[in-house]
Design a protein around this motif. Sequence first.
Motif, mmCIF file in Angstrom:
data_model
loop_
_atom_site.group_PDB
_atom_site.id
_atom_site.type_symbol
_atom_site.label_atom_id
_atom_site.label_comp_id
_atom_site.label_asym_id
_atom_site.label_seq_id
_atom_site.Cartn_x
_atom_site.Cartn_y
_atom_site.Cartn_z
ATOM 1 N N GLU A 8 0.825 -1.196 0.000
ATOM 2 C CA GLU A 8 0.000 0.000 0.000
ATOM 3 C C GLU A 8 0.866 1.255 0.000
ATOM 4 O OE1 GLU A 8 -4.132 -1.356 2.267
ATOM 5 O OE2 GLU A 8 -2.789 0.107 3.189
ATOM 6 N N ARG B 154 -8.894 3.715 -2.007
ATOM 7 C CA ARG B 154 -9.928 3.925 -1.003
ATOM 8 C C ARG B 154 -9.748 5.299 -0.388
ATOM 9 N NH1 ARG B 154 -10.129 3.344 4.610
ATOM 10 N NH2 ARG B 154 -12.232 2.970 5.447
ATOM 11 N N GLU C 151 -7.857 11.023 -6.696
ATOM 12 C CA GLU C 151 -8.313 9.637 -6.810
ATOM 13 C C GLU C 151 -8.355 9.186 -8.263
ATOM 14 O OE1 GLU C 151 -12.202 6.862 -5.674
ATOM 15 O OE2 GLU C 151 -12.256 9.047 -5.427
ATOM 16 N N SER D 51 -6.430 -0.751 -6.524
ATOM 17 C CA SER D 51 -7.637 -0.121 -5.991
ATOM 18 C C SER D 51 -7.239 1.119 -5.217
ATOM 19 C CB SER D 51 -8.418 -1.085 -5.088
ATOM 20 O OG SER D 51 -7.632 -1.454 -3.961
ATOM 21 N N THR E 60 -3.860 0.502 -3.116
ATOM 22 C CA THR E 60 -3.364 -0.878 -3.064
ATOM 23 C C THR E 60 -2.654 -1.188 -4.365
ATOM 24 O OG1 THR E 60 -5.211 -1.527 -1.633
ATOM 25 C CG2 THR E 60 -3.989 -3.291 -2.741
ATOM 26 N N ARG F 51 -6.126 6.130 -9.815
ATOM 27 C CA ARG F 51 -6.734 4.958 -10.439
ATOM 28 C C ARG F 51 -6.266 4.762 -11.874
ATOM 29 N NH1 ARG F 51 -10.970 2.580 -7.711
ATOM 30 N NH2 ARG F 51 -11.798 3.720 -5.896
#
Length: 323
Positions: free
Chosen positions: A79, A113, A100, A111, A146, A104
């Motif tokens: 991570e 979060r 974000e 992933s 991740t 991505r």
Amino acid sequence: MSEVHSPTQGAARVAPSTTEPPLPVNLRRNAPLVPTDSAASRALAAVIAILTFLAALCAGAAEIAVSSAGQWQSSVAQEVTVQIRPGAGRDIEADVKRAESLARAAPGIASARVFSKGESERLLEPWLGSGLDLSDLPVPRLIALTLSSDGQPDLKALRTTLTEALPGVASLDDHALWLQRLSTMANTFAGIGIGIVVLVLLAAGLAVVFATRGAMAGNREVVEVLHFVGADDDYIAKAFQSRFFRLGLRGGAFGAGAALLTCALAGLLARMSRSGPTGEEIEALFGTFQISWRGYAMIVFIGVIASLVTAAVSRVTVRRFLR
């Protein structure tokens, strides 16, 4: 008529009526050079067993620490964290969504979060305490990324992209400092474990030295007789070495067996208490508290080493005593 005496009757009159006293026990042929079952031998075997047990436990604890540190490193390395700092005149929610989407879109990111404002504030409770109103404070927002296990992501390119898109707002933390600290901690535990094992084996060697010198002093007359009949120092040293090797092997087997049983019982108790809060805390600190096959092999190896050290030290001590 003259009497005729048979040869057997003459021999019977000449034969002595008394028998010679038996040899002392320590001089009989079937008696070992070193007593096989004495209080000193049993005490030495007990000392070797205790020291082997302590050395094996230290080795097992070091193996657990290194294994747990490896699990932590693997978990942390999977991570990375993106931090979005609030800025004057900026919409932090828009900055979070922008970061974000950029994360991505980066290759190697499995992933992402986004931590809500409440979750970000709760992360400060260990330092600021609970029950505080942090709504007026500029608490940064976090995005946990991740990494994909298929390939190696280009974190340097992602850091550059975030810095250019959100200058002075977004930053990427790859946890390299924590990984370095975990590696240092694991190496420190391993070094301490090895040092304790070496010290314990040295203590066992010193105990064997004193026991061997005591056995030599107690059997000085036997050694002198053996020298008189032509036995060399190597023969005598082998006799003592064989005896002390068996003592070391017995003590090492008992100590290693007790350590294996202790580790197995500790793992069983950890699995039984894993469902409760205490078990969860123990698992978080020490992992599953399971020793791998390398740990069990290390414990058995320490038992063998203890017996070999006993044999080698006794042989060297005997040869120096004879000189």
